[in-house]
Design a protein around this motif. Structure first.
Motif, PDB file in Angstrom:
ATOM      1  N   LEU A  60       1.290   5.094   9.543  1.00  0.00           N
ATOM      2  CA  LEU A  60      -0.134   5.425   9.514  1.00  0.00           C
ATOM      3  C   LEU A  60      -0.979   4.181   9.253  1.00  0.00           C
ATOM      4  O   LEU A  60      -1.971   3.923   9.934  1.00  0.00           O
ATOM      5  CB  LEU A  60      -0.418   6.452   8.419  1.00  0.00           C
ATOM      6  CG  LEU A  60      -0.273   7.936   8.734  1.00  0.00           C
ATOM      7  CD1 LEU A  60      -0.496   8.745   7.462  1.00  0.00           C
ATOM      8  CD2 LEU A  60      -1.241   8.370   9.815  1.00  0.00           C
ATOM      9  N   LEU A  61      -0.578   3.399   8.267  1.00  0.00           N
ATOM     10  CA  LEU A  61      -1.368   2.244   7.850  1.00  0.00           C
ATOM     11  C   LEU A  61      -1.461   1.168   8.928  1.00  0.00           C
ATOM     12  O   LEU A  61      -2.464   0.458   9.014  1.00  0.00           O
ATOM     13  CB  LEU A  61      -0.771   1.649   6.571  1.00  0.00           C
ATOM     14  CG  LEU A  61      -0.925   2.504   5.306  1.00  0.00           C
ATOM     15  CD1 LEU A  61      -0.056   1.954   4.183  1.00  0.00           C
ATOM     16  CD2 LEU A  61      -2.379   2.569   4.874  1.00  0.00           C
ATOM     17  N   ARG A  62      -0.435   1.041   9.768  1.00  0.00           N
ATOM     18  CA  ARG A  62      -0.473  -0.013  10.792  1.00  0.00           C
ATOM     19  C   ARG A  62      -1.368   0.354  11.977  1.00  0.00           C
ATOM     20  O   ARG A  62      -1.648  -0.485  12.831  1.00  0.00           O
ATOM     21  CB  ARG A  62       0.920  -0.333  11.302  1.00  0.00           C
ATOM     22  CG  ARG A  62       1.528   0.696  12.229  1.00  0.00           C
ATOM     23  CD  ARG A  62       2.779   0.207  12.908  1.00  0.00           C
ATOM     24  NE  ARG A  62       3.456   1.330  13.558  1.00  0.00           N
ATOM     25  CZ  ARG A  62       4.573   1.227  14.249  1.00  0.00           C
ATOM     26  NH1 ARG A  62       5.165   0.056  14.387  1.00  0.00           N
ATOM     27  NH2 ARG A  62       5.114   2.288  14.806  1.00  0.00           N
ATOM     28  N   SER A  63      -1.809   1.632  12.059  1.00  0.00           N
ATOM     29  CA  SER A  63      -2.605   2.064  13.212  1.00  0.00           C
ATOM     30  C   SER A  63      -3.788   2.917  12.767  1.00  0.00           C
ATOM     31  O   SER A  63      -3.886   4.092  13.084  1.00  0.00           O
ATOM     32  CB  SER A  63      -1.724   2.828  14.206  1.00  0.00           C
ATOM     33  OG  SER A  63      -2.414   3.046  15.421  1.00  0.00           O
ATOM     34  N   HIS A  64      -4.665   2.280  11.959  1.00  0.00           N
ATOM     35  CA  HIS A  64      -5.967   2.857  11.604  1.00  0.00           C
ATOM     36  C   HIS A  64      -5.907   4.083  10.705  1.00  0.00           C
ATOM     37  O   HIS A  64      -6.936   4.709  10.452  1.00  0.00           O
ATOM     38  CB  HIS A  64      -6.763   3.224  12.868  1.00  0.00           C
ATOM     39  CG  HIS A  64      -6.949   2.091  13.818  1.00  0.00           C
ATOM     40  ND1 HIS A  64      -7.863   1.081  13.606  1.00  0.00           N
ATOM     41  CD2 HIS A  64      -6.320   1.804  14.990  1.00  0.00           C
ATOM     42  CE1 HIS A  64      -7.796   0.216  14.622  1.00  0.00           C
ATOM     43  NE2 HIS A  64      -6.866   0.621  15.464  1.00  0.00           N
ATOM     44  N   GLY A  65      -4.716   4.460  10.250  1.00  0.00           N
ATOM     45  CA  GLY A  65      -4.599   5.693   9.466  1.00  0.00           C
ATOM     46  C   GLY A  65      -4.721   6.935  10.316  1.00  0.00           C
ATOM     47  O   GLY A  65      -5.000   8.031   9.805  1.00  0.00           O
ATOM     48  N   ILE A  66      -4.487   6.769  11.618  1.00  0.00           N
ATOM     49  CA  ILE A  66      -4.676   7.872  12.575  1.00  0.00           C
ATOM     50  C   ILE A  66      -3.335   8.509  12.948  1.00  0.00           C
ATOM     51  O   ILE A  66      -2.331   7.816  13.125  1.00  0.00           O
ATOM     52  CB  ILE A  66      -5.386   7.353  13.839  1.00  0.00           C
ATOM     53  CG1 ILE A  66      -6.875   7.146  13.530  1.00  0.00           C
ATOM     54  CG2 ILE A  66      -5.208   8.282  15.025  1.00  0.00           C
ATOM     55  CD1 ILE A  66      -7.645   6.493  14.638  1.00  0.00           C
ATOM     56  N   THR A  67      -3.334   9.830  13.070  1.00  0.00           N
ATOM     57  CA  THR A  67      -2.123  10.548  13.474  1.00  0.00           C
ATOM     58  C   THR A  67      -2.441  11.581  14.544  1.00  0.00           C
ATOM     59  O   THR A  67      -3.538  12.142  14.587  1.00  0.00           O
ATOM     60  CB  THR A  67      -1.470  11.243  12.265  1.00  0.00           C
ATOM     61  OG1 THR A  67      -0.249  11.866  12.695  1.00  0.00           O
ATOM     62  CG2 THR A  67      -2.384  12.309  11.663  1.00  0.00           C
ATOM     63  N   LEU A  88       0.825  -1.208   0.000  1.00  0.00           N
ATOM     64  CA  LEU A  88       0.000   0.000   0.000  1.00  0.00           C
ATOM     65  C   LEU A  88       0.860   1.259   0.000  1.00  0.00           C
ATOM     66  O   LEU A  88       0.550   2.233  -0.691  1.00  0.00           O
ATOM     67  CB  LEU A  88      -0.929  -0.002   1.213  1.00  0.00           C
ATOM     68  CG  LEU A  88      -2.079  -1.013   1.196  1.00  0.00           C
ATOM     69  CD1 LEU A  88      -2.792  -1.031   2.537  1.00  0.00           C
ATOM     70  CD2 LEU A  88      -3.069  -0.693   0.072  1.00  0.00           C
ATOM     71  N   ALA A  89       1.931   1.249   0.765  1.00  0.00           N
ATOM     72  CA  ALA A  89       2.808   2.421   0.831  1.00  0.00           C
ATOM     73  C   ALA A  89       3.444   2.723  -0.520  1.00  0.00           C
ATOM     74  O   ALA A  89       3.721   3.884  -0.846  1.00  0.00           O
ATOM     75  CB  ALA A  89       3.887   2.210   1.887  1.00  0.00           C
ATOM     76  N   LEU A  90       3.664   1.670  -1.311  1.00  0.00           N
ATOM     77  CA  LEU A  90       4.250   1.848  -2.642  1.00  0.00           C
ATOM     78  C   LEU A  90       3.197   2.161  -3.698  1.00  0.00           C
ATOM     79  O   LEU A  90       3.511   2.263  -4.885  1.00  0.00           O
ATOM     80  CB  LEU A  90       5.039   0.592  -3.035  1.00  0.00           C
ATOM     81  CG  LEU A  90       6.303   0.354  -2.207  1.00  0.00           C
ATOM     82  CD1 LEU A  90       6.903  -1.006  -2.523  1.00  0.00           C
ATOM     83  CD2 LEU A  90       7.331   1.453  -2.443  1.00  0.00           C
ATOM     84  N   LEU A 142      -6.991   5.338   5.324  1.00  0.00           N
ATOM     85  CA  LEU A 142      -7.669   4.120   5.748  1.00  0.00           C
ATOM     86  C   LEU A 142      -6.612   3.100   6.149  1.00  0.00           C
ATOM     87  O   LEU A 142      -5.914   2.537   5.301  1.00  0.00           O
ATOM     88  CB  LEU A 142      -8.546   3.564   4.624  1.00  0.00           C
ATOM     89  CG  LEU A 142      -9.324   2.284   4.970  1.00  0.00           C
ATOM     90  CD1 LEU A 142     -10.292   2.523   6.125  1.00  0.00           C
ATOM     91  CD2 LEU A 142     -10.075   1.768   3.746  1.00  0.00           C
ATOM     92  N   GLY A 143      -6.469   2.898   7.455  1.00  0.00           N
ATOM     93  CA  GLY A 143      -5.445   1.989   7.949  1.00  0.00           C
ATOM     94  C   GLY A 143      -6.036   0.773   8.626  1.00  0.00           C
ATOM     95  O   GLY A 143      -7.233   0.480   8.506  1.00  0.00           O
TER      96      GLY A 143
END
Length: 390
Positions: A211-218, A63-65, A239-240
């Protein structure tokens, strides 16, 4: 039963986990970052992020790529299904590159041939996932050269390979790849029970995967849209998933990785001993690519079936019946029913299929004793000398 793989949990490991159980943090505390720092130091990669499995690591790496619908991911047919499934999770299409008959890894020559054809058909892959099978590094310099020429991204699936080296540098340094993935499943070289990690030299990719490993939350105001509402504030900006590693796993990883060099040395001692003991038997021994140092997660032999009376399955079954917990890594992915429904067929990747018809993973773990290894050899020698009963 002598298992094909086995973890070692010491009192140091237990004490580390118990300390976490008695602390204020069972998740999202200081132990996971400590483990990540040790991974970064070991590999030489700038960024390391621990997750709950190598499958999760592969998913967020893809996803990151930017892998998505309309894209292609290529990998080896001889690997666990997760190396290919990660592309399907992203909506991409999957294809495979046949293996090198000596290393059992993705063959750079077959890769180049396939890339030439794919370019002509406008079907070049966006991501290629070479797999360091058994801990043996792929020919990453050749794959990295092709990545630059044909414009694809590279994820090294090093689930088997932590502690190994390529051209004198630790696997995971990402010199020839964008991201490297590790597994810490109990039968792997070090364990966090379940668990995995991604390492990269790209801050952009690291931030995306975090971000992706934790719900897309920052909670980082620099990544937010608009001002913060206060100290409690966070935003979902992508969307994580909940792919985080727990503090218990992180604590176990910290103590395990401190013994990594010891683990690898023990595996090499056993492998060298196997090499010596097996050389007179009708089997093909593992090949070592020049200027590499395998992590030796697995020790795979191939049976010379034309020199023995029993079939591959008969040898495998006889070993298990005599207390030797052999395994087979792996069933070619393209022969799985799920992938056959996509249009793959037996015969598509003949070198991988020939490997599957002959391969057996012998017991290999760093606490294995010489007596246990001798027992494996005695049983294997007796079975290979057996004649088929009429």
């Amino acid at each position: 039963m002598i298992p094909y793989g086995k973890q070692e949990i010491t009192q140091q490991d237990i004490d580390s986990v118990v300390t976490v159980l008695q602390s204020d943090f069972l998740t999202q505390g200081p132990k996971v970052p400590e483990f990540e720092n040790l991974l970064s130091v070991h590999t030489g990669a700038t960024h390391a992020l621990a997750v709950n499995s190598a499958t999760s690591a592969l998913h967020i790496a893809c996803l990151a790529l930017g892998l998505g619908e309309g894209d292609w991911l290529w990998t080896s047919p001889i690997t666990f299904v997760a190396s290919a499934n990660c592309g399907l999770y992203c909506g991409a299409q999957i294809d495979f590159v046949d293996i090198d008959p000596d290393t059992y890894n993705m063959c750079p020559k077959r890769l180049e041939e396939k890339l030439i054809k794919a370019k002509a058909e406008d079907k070049l892959p966006k991501v290629v996932v070479p797999v360091h099978l058994c801990g043996q590094p792929c020919d990453m310099e050749a794959i990295g050269r092709l990545a630059k020429e044909y414009g694809f991204k590279v994820i090294e699936d090093a689930s088997h390979a932590i502690g190994g080296q390529y051209h004198g540098k630790p696997i995971g340094n990402c010199e020839f790849s964008d991201i490297t993935v590790f597994s810490f499943h109990p039968v792997k070289i070090i364990t966090t029970a379940e668990g995995g990690a991604v390492v990269t030299n790209s801050k952009v990719l690291a931030n995306k995967m975090a971000l992706l490993r934790s719900h897309g939350i920052t909670r980082d105001t620099a990544q937010m849209e608009g001002p913060s509402h206060g100290a409690w504030y966070y935003q979902q900006v992508d969307l994580g998933f909940n792919y985080r590693m727990t503090e218990l796993q992180g604590a176990l990883g910290v103590t395990q990785i401190q013994r990594l060099e010891q683990f690898i040395k023990a595996r090499h001692y056993l492998a060298n001993r196997y090499n010596d003991l097996l050389k007179a038997l009708p089997v093909i021994l593992p090949y070592q690519l020049e200027n590499t140092y395998s992590g030796l997660h697995l020790y795979v032999i191939r049976l010379k079936l034309d020199e023995i009376s029993l079939t591959h399955q008969q040898v495998f079954n006889a070993l298990r019946e005599n207390g030797i917990g052999v395994n087979l890594h792996y069933i070619p992915i393209h022969t799985q029913p799920y992938y056959q429904k996509m249009g793959f067929n037996v015969g598509d990747f003949p070198v991988a299929e020939q490997y599957y018809r002959e391969a057996i993973s012998l017991p290999m773990y760093h606490t294995m004793t010489v007596a246990q290894q001798d027992e494996v050899m005695q049983v294997l020698t007796r079975i290979l000398a057996a004649k088929v009963q009429n």
